[in-house]
Scaffold this motif. Sequence first.
Motif, short mmCIF file in Angstrom:
data_model
loop_
_atom_site.label_atom_id
_atom_site.label_comp_id
_atom_site.label_asym_id
_atom_site.label_seq_id
_atom_site.Cartn_x
_atom_site.Cartn_y
_atom_site.Cartn_z
N SER A 197 0.81 -1.22 0.00
CA SER A 197 0.00 0.00 0.00
C SER A 197 0.84 1.26 0.00
O SER A 197 0.51 2.25 -0.66
CB SER A 197 -0.94 0.00 1.21
OG SER A 197 -1.72 1.18 1.24
N ALA A 198 1.97 1.23 0.71
CA ALA A 198 2.80 2.43 0.82
C ALA A 198 3.36 2.86 -0.52
O ALA A 198 3.63 4.05 -0.72
CB ALA A 198 3.94 2.18 1.81
N LYS A 199 3.55 1.94 -1.44
CA LYS A 199 4.12 2.30 -2.74
C LYS A 199 3.04 2.60 -3.78
O LYS A 199 3.36 2.94 -4.92
CB LYS A 199 5.08 1.23 -3.23
CG LYS A 199 4.45 -0.06 -3.68
CD LYS A 199 5.53 -1.05 -4.14
CE LYS A 199 6.28 -0.55 -5.34
NZ LYS A 199 7.36 -1.45 -5.78
N LEU A 200 1.78 2.48 -3.39
CA LEU A 200 0.69 2.79 -4.31
C LEU A 200 0.34 4.27 -4.21
O LEU A 200 0.18 4.81 -3.11
CB LEU A 200 -0.55 1.95 -4.01
CG LEU A 200 -0.42 0.43 -4.12
CD1 LEU A 200 -1.73 -0.24 -3.72
CD2 LEU A 200 -0.01 0.02 -5.54
N ALA A 201 0.21 4.93 -5.34
CA ALA A 201 -0.21 6.34 -5.33
C ALA A 201 -1.64 6.45 -4.83
O ALA A 201 -2.48 5.58 -5.10
CB ALA A 201 -0.09 6.91 -6.74
N TYR A 202 -1.91 7.51 -4.07
CA TYR A 202 -3.28 7.71 -3.60
C TYR A 202 -4.12 8.23 -4.77
O TYR A 202 -3.86 9.29 -5.32
CB TYR A 202 -3.35 8.70 -2.44
CG TYR A 202 -4.74 8.78 -1.84
CD1 TYR A 202 -5.07 7.99 -0.74
CD2 TYR A 202 -5.72 9.61 -2.39
CE1 TYR A 202 -6.35 8.03 -0.20
CE2 TYR A 202 -6.99 9.65 -1.87
CZ TYR A 202 -7.31 8.87 -0.77
OH TYR A 202 -8.58 8.91 -0.25
N GLU A 203 -5.09 7.46 -5.15
CA GLU A 203 -5.95 7.83 -6.26
C GLU A 203 -7.34 7.29 -5.98
O GLU A 203 -7.49 6.12 -5.61
CB GLU A 203 -5.40 7.26 -7.57
CG GLU A 203 -6.16 7.71 -8.80
CD GLU A 203 -5.53 7.19 -10.10
OE1 GLU A 203 -6.26 7.05 -11.09
OE2 GLU A 203 -4.32 6.91 -10.09
N ASP A 204 -8.33 8.13 -6.14
CA ASP A 204 -9.70 7.70 -5.86
C ASP A 204 -10.40 7.34 -7.16
O ASP A 204 -9.98 7.74 -8.26
CB ASP A 204 -10.46 8.81 -5.15
CG ASP A 204 -11.63 8.27 -4.33
OD1 ASP A 204 -11.97 7.07 -4.48
OD2 ASP A 204 -12.21 9.04 -3.55
N PHE A 205 -11.45 6.55 -7.02
CA PHE A 205 -12.28 6.21 -8.18
C PHE A 205 -13.06 7.45 -8.60
O PHE A 205 -13.39 8.31 -7.79
CB PHE A 205 -13.24 5.08 -7.84
CG PHE A 205 -12.57 3.79 -7.49
CD1 PHE A 205 -11.96 3.01 -8.46
CD2 PHE A 205 -12.53 3.35 -6.18
CE1 PHE A 205 -11.34 1.82 -8.14
CE2 PHE A 205 -11.92 2.15 -5.84
CZ PHE A 205 -11.32 1.39 -6.82
N GLN A 206 -13.39 7.51 -9.87
CA GLN A 206 -14.20 8.62 -10.37
C GLN A 206 -15.66 8.32 -10.11
O GLN A 206 -16.16 7.22 -10.37
CB GLN A 206 -13.94 8.81 -11.87
CG GLN A 206 -14.60 10.05 -12.44
CD GLN A 206 -14.01 10.42 -13.79
OE1 GLN A 206 -12.80 10.28 -14.00
NE2 GLN A 206 -14.84 10.88 -14.70
N ALA A 207 -16.36 9.29 -9.57
CA ALA A 207 -17.78 9.10 -9.27
C ALA A 207 -18.56 8.90 -10.57
O ALA A 207 -18.29 9.57 -11.57
CB ALA A 207 -18.32 10.30 -8.51
#
Length: 766
Positions: free
Chosen positions: A647-657
């Motif tokens: 998780s630490a190496k994953l970029a924070y990105e949210d799903f598109q609504a």
Amino acid sequence: MVMGVLTACLAIPFAGLVGVAAKDVSAGMVDLPESLEAKDLSQKTRIYDVNGNLIASLYDQNRINVPLGSISRPMVKAIVAIEDYRFYDHGALDLKGTLRAFITNQANGGSVQGGSSITQQMVKQTLLYQAETDEERAAATEETYARKVRELRYAIAFEKNHTKDWILERYLNIAYFGDGAFGVQAAARHFFSKNAKDLNLLESATLAGLVKNPVGYDPVDNPERAESRRNVVLDRLAQLGVLTEKKAERLKGKPIGKTLKIENSPNGCQQSRAPFFCDYVVNWLLKDPVLGDTPKERRTTLKNGGLTINTTIDLDMQKAADDSVASHVYPTDQAIGGLAMVEPGTGDVRALAQSRPMGKDKAAGQTYLNYVVPKKYGDANGFQAGSTFKVFVLASAINQGIPLSTVINAPEEMNIPDEEFQNCDGPYAGDGEGWNVSNSTGSGPFNLYTGTQQSVNTFFAQLEVQTGMCEPLKLAADMGVKVPLAQKVPSWILGVSDSNPLEMAQAYATFAARGLHCDPRPVTEVRDSSGEVLKEFAAQCEQVMPGATADAVNDILRGVMEPGGFGQNIAIDKPSAGKTGTNQNNMSVWFAGYTPTIATAAMVAGANEFGEWVSLNGQVVGGSPIYEAFGSTVAGPIWGDAMSAISAKLAYEDFQAPPGDEIAGVLSTVPDVAGQGVEAATATLESAGFSVADGGQVNSEVAAGSVASTSPSGGTSLSSGDTVTLYTSTGYVPPPPSNDAGNGNGNGGRGNGNGNNGQGRGGGRR
């Protein structure tokens, strides 16, 4: 002239002494081709991860060809000094050396020994290397003068057609130095953990001494003999003036064991840091004609072509996958655990792991079957994927405009007649008994959100009636999951078809990539032995559903990871979505989940020591008893631990609504449009996915003609497609009613003069 002298003065007398007819020797020479084709030397293929780390080597001979300029001068001097010190001064034949060897041979019974130039030795090695039959191999090594004459004729041709440096370079690359090391570069790496260009004088003397007898002088198995031979080379270098006798004596005093730094070169996938990913790469490339026209040619190229294979594996993710699988399923358990990670938008395979290690020791749980990839790449049939297949019907329903708020009453069990299901050719023709389907998760009314999050079988069976079977099956195929013809029955959505973690990971990656499906890609590039690009493997991607449809699926599946969802206990600190899967009799359980940047599928399947599939219920897996197996409780933790580790190496990105104006039934928040003009407010509400109705005028302090309020009010959750009513302002707020009774009758009649807003001033009469 040399050939004539040799035949007249040397070959005939020698042949007589050893019982070989001179005419046979001369006839053999006449029959020989004038030159020998020097085919490219085999080299080991190296496989690298996405960051350039070596993960595996493949070879028949451990060899890495290097140019003469990449071999240290001490090494060149040492090999020339001990093998052919006049190499640069004579032609193909060193006449002095040959005569000296002849005298020595006759004194020792006539055996053929020594006297060969480096060019002649290179010829011998080339003949042996290029021999394809037992007869050719025997002819290349027979102890006769006829062989020596053949070698000499070829040596003359090499000297005529190539430079001395070319000949020496090939000799240093073809020579065997022992312990599996072919060529000076492989030998330098193996015995000293350095490249040939960095060899010092002491190391060079050691290697130069090995070529005479690589087995007898092996410095690991026979250090005393190897050291003695090394010292002979040092003495020879001193004799020729390459170094002083004083320095030679000092170097001879160093024990050979202290100079060694052994570096083994693993061969094949079993010794790789990622054995089953390596195996997948090999089998994937064996399907590609760029390496040859036939599988045999491709395999030869893979093991002898000196290829550089750049892959997509990320060793950090691979370690997380390996650790998680190994901690939850043991090799000798009556179960198989597996996990695959795929990058959305590229199809790059980042990790493959399974609980049974690669090997032939069945008692230790080892296997050569690759359970995490499709059968054509791993020989395993796969496992039923359970309810992870329901997403294909869900996506099709959304794509067909079925609102997410659609409510279906789902009983505990029901029978649905065959003809209610439509396939691509019309009504499904079953056995006439219909589909008896039941739930394990309760009953009641469900919409697309709750029915999916609770994975309700009877809900999805009825949803499939609405979508038909044709579109969901086509969508599954477009997403890389092909259902066999015999299994294209209504119950296919419960995952009755065999699948594998890689297949499911790449399918779910399609949702993460907003409808862009990419075929799994383990290799990005293959280079040949010279470093030239042989083939680049571009991502193979296709948009298989609208982005809005994928957004809606993501919006539903993220609820599985939120409080109340089956995956709430394995959620990570990044936005994620997922789906559980459990097949009939709990023989296999799944969890397929993803973030916008990585998709991972985890699986556990029951399998006994005979290779027969069994229920997981009642088994002890990973040291813990399983009373009843579910995707969320058995496969889910494997997914959760692996994803938490990366998780630490994953970029924070949210799903598109999901856009409410494209997807019906999206649960959206009603925008606050109070104070806006009617036209602007209408556009805002419609862009949010709502229908708009006119509710008329109301008294308000808001400017006349602007929106005074809406029903439902701003901030309320509503399904897209629902109606929001607009109320426009009159711009007038009447004064509050008076409490003065004395004036009650004065102007009471004016109440009707101001429409509905009239107020009697008289205190109650109108």
